[in-house]
Motif scaffolding. Structure first.
Motif: not given
Length: 315
Positions: A245-250
């Motif tokens: 989720l963090v990677i997708g958001a970044v």
């Protein structure tokens, strides 16, 4: 990039036995995951605006024109490969061998061949988008949204084309859509679609469906590489989903795109020995997208804009 080493769980576990539980969306663990993802975006923003990127990476923009070629080849080969194996896009979407299924797989193969060869690229890009829309009938909206990165690739190839190394170029069709904002629009859509797809997969395969990933860990307990440190399978699934989720958001935010693409390529490659050729098949389009965005994360550089609009391979 995708919760490695859990990867795309639905490619290896029957998702019909573990439906996504959207009632978990507003539970504390998921809300905390979103809060952490937003904090990560803020940190990425600070780093991107306070730590200058090494100037050597600017030299990569000379090869921005390689992006359309790489993307078309990777997506095209993946589509043909999947069609030959009776799959639509990815291993989790297996098509019934009836008349309708054969037509769907035939269309997928034709679209893939066209994109790989650069023959009628814009028509093939429209065909790829339509395949996703049509596939919602035998499959589901959720399963197609998980492949939304392919819609981003379709939009990019429709707007930019396949460049000089393509059959289209033999007929003078190598330039992008004749609009000044075409390169910026195409790169933004590609990046947003990729980021959304990764973040959405974090929800539907892990954070909103922990039982699905737990089933994979039951089959492959060695995938929990942190068990020796006392991390239970449920905690590992949450950590994998949070990371994804963090990677997708970044990626969605457009911050630190090059470092994230480089890290993603490493993670995708490391997981290949764990999952084999099915992992490679599903990730081929991602490799093309990562290379495209690594060479040109955006169209701020005049050099990038000129190459993509003129259909040049390199400056």
């Amino acid at each position: 990039m995708n919760g490695a080493p859990l990867g795309h769980v639905k490619w290896f576990v029957d998702p019909s036995r573990y439906p996504t539980d959207y009632s978990l969306f507003l539970t504390p663990p998921v809300l905390i995951a979103f809060a952490i993802a937003l904090a990560a975006v803020a940190v990425a923003y600070l780093i991107a605006h306070r730590v200058p990127e090494p100037r050597v990476f600017a030299l990569l923009e000379r090869f921005a024109g390689v992006g359309p070629l790489a993307l078309g080849l990777h997506v095209g080969v993946a589509l043909v490969w999947a069609a030959l194996l009776g799959m639509l896009f990815v291993p989790s979407l297996r098509v019934e061998p009836d008349t309708e299924g054969k037509i769907l797989l035939g269309a997928e193969a034709v679209v893939g061949l066209a994109l790989a060869a650069g023959a009628g690229t814009r028509a093939a890009a429209v065909g790829l988008a339509l395949l996703g829309a049509v596939a919602m009938v035998p499959f589901s909206l959720e399963s197609i949204l998980e492949q939304v990165h392919l819609l981003g690739a379709a939009v990019y190839l429709f707007v930019i084309g396949r460049g000089p190394i393509a059959i289209d170029a033999l007929f003078g069709q190598r330039r992008s859509v004749e609009r000044p904002e075409a390169p910026a629009f195409a790169l933004a859509v590609l990046r947003v679609a990729m980021g959304f797809g990764i973040a959405y997969g974090a929800l539907t395969e892990k954070l909103l469906d922990p039982a699905l990933s737990a089933a994979l860990l039951a089959q492959r307990p060695e995938l929990n590489v942190l068990r020796g440190l006392g991390l239970a399978d449920g905690q590992f699934v949450y950590l994998a989903g949070l990371t994804e989720l963090v990677i997708g958001a970044v990626i969605l935010s457009g911050q630190l795109t090059r470092p994230v693409m480089a890290a993603g390529a490493v993670l995708f490659t490391v997981t290949l020995p764990l999952f084999g050729w099915l992992e490679l098949l599903g990730h081929l389009p991602y490799y093309g997208m990562m290379l495209t965005l690594f060479l040109s994360p955006d169209a701020k550089s005049p050099q990038v804009r000129r190459q993509l609009r003129a259909g040049k391979l390199a400056a």
